[in-house]
Design a protein around this motif. Sequence first.
Motif, PDB file in Angstrom:
ATOM      1  N   ASN A   1      -2.075   4.168   4.185  1.00 28.62           N
ATOM      2  CA  ASN A   1      -3.088   4.614   3.470  1.00 28.62           C
ATOM      3  C   ASN A   1      -3.101   6.195   3.186  1.00 28.62           C
ATOM      4  OD1 ASN A   1      -5.636   2.832   2.437  1.00 28.62           O
ATOM      5  ND2 ASN A   1      -4.707   1.827   4.273  1.00 28.62           N
TER       6      ASN A   1
ATOM      7  N   CYS B   1      -0.295   7.132   0.633  1.00 32.62           N
ATOM      8  CA  CYS B   1      -0.828   6.516  -0.557  1.00 32.62           C
ATOM      9  C   CYS B   1      -1.787   7.707  -1.141  1.00 32.62           C
ATOM     10  CB  CYS B   1      -1.084   5.119  -0.463  1.00 32.62           C
ATOM     11  SG  CYS B   1      -1.614   4.692  -2.275  1.00 32.62           S
ATOM     12  N   LYS B   2      -2.696   8.059  -0.246  1.00 31.52           N
ATOM     13  CA  LYS B   2      -3.835   8.792  -0.935  1.00 31.52           C
ATOM     14  C   LYS B   2      -3.125  10.224  -1.163  1.00 31.52           C
ATOM     15  CE  LYS B   2      -7.743   6.665   1.272  1.00 31.52           C
ATOM     16  NZ  LYS B   2      -7.311   5.526   1.745  1.00 31.52           N
TER      17      LYS B   2
ATOM     18  N   LEU C   1      -5.763   0.514  -5.022  1.00 33.99           N
ATOM     19  CA  LEU C   1      -5.416   1.002  -3.486  1.00 33.99           C
ATOM     20  C   LEU C   1      -6.689   0.224  -2.735  1.00 33.99           C
ATOM     21  CD1 LEU C   1      -4.123   2.198  -1.010  1.00 33.99           C
ATOM     22  CD2 LEU C   1      -5.325   4.268  -1.368  1.00 33.99           C
TER      23      LEU C   1
ATOM     24  N   CYS D   1       2.093   1.866  -3.442  1.00 31.16           N
ATOM     25  CA  CYS D   1       1.087   1.642  -4.588  1.00 31.16           C
ATOM     26  C   CYS D   1       1.052   3.110  -5.238  1.00 31.16           C
ATOM     27  CB  CYS D   1      -0.289   1.610  -3.790  1.00 31.16           C
ATOM     28  SG  CYS D   1      -1.621   1.564  -5.040  1.00 31.16           S
TER      29      CYS D   1
ATOM     30  N   ILE E   1       0.807  -1.029   0.008  1.00 29.18           N
ATOM     31  CA  ILE E   1      -0.018  -0.111   0.110  1.00 29.18           C
ATOM     32  C   ILE E   1       0.755   1.286   0.069  1.00 29.18           C
ATOM     33  CG2 ILE E   1      -1.558   1.373   1.476  1.00 29.18           C
ATOM     34  CD1 ILE E   1      -3.061  -1.248   2.264  1.00 29.18           C
TER      35      ILE E   1
END
Length: 228
Positions: A99, A102-103, A40, A33, A30
């Motif tokens: 997360n 990655c976002k 995701l 990613c 993740i």
Amino acid sequence: MAAAASVPVRVCHQEIVKFDLEIKAAVQDIRDCPGPLSALTELNAAVKEKFHHLRGRIQELEQMAKEQDKESEKQALLREVENHKKQMLSNQAAWRKANLACKIAIDNSEKDQLLQGRDSFRQRKTTKESLAESASNITESLMSISRMMSQQVQQSEETVQTLANSSRTILEANEEFKSMSGTIQLGRKLITKYNRRELTDKLLIFLALALFLATVLYILKKRLFPFL
């Protein structure tokens, strides 16, 4: 019986370690990613499933610990359960951070693509739809993470409550021990006092007997040998 019971415990340990390593690897995926958000989402779904299996194995190990005959083995397994729970919470924290990172990376990448594709109205329209979909996906993902965090907070509260109950039991046992210790000390004082009283009584009896014998000897002397 103990040897037979150790087999499922060992198997459960191995599965917990396996899921722990798989979760760590998935969290790293993740973090690395590149996007899009659909990829995701798939990774997050896989991680969520692994957490579900890991939580189930930890609960199985905890149940096995409670069923142990020996208290030492029970406490040792319960300590291992607590360590696994702490490791799971650490993995969940790493999952949330991965997360978020990655976002942010995907969002920045999409912003760059939006700036590069500004020459075409069709591209702008497509980008707006993509951003809307991305925003919807991000919102859904954040809501999912929020629900997950709420569940973890509830589990943490239950764990804290369990620890509080254990501490209360220990304190009560300590108070009972103090009370018994006071009773034992009081009994020891009474026994010591009784021994002293017994010694005093023996001394008084000895003195009275000596006085009685001296009186008898004196009377016999006066009766048998009045001239002395």
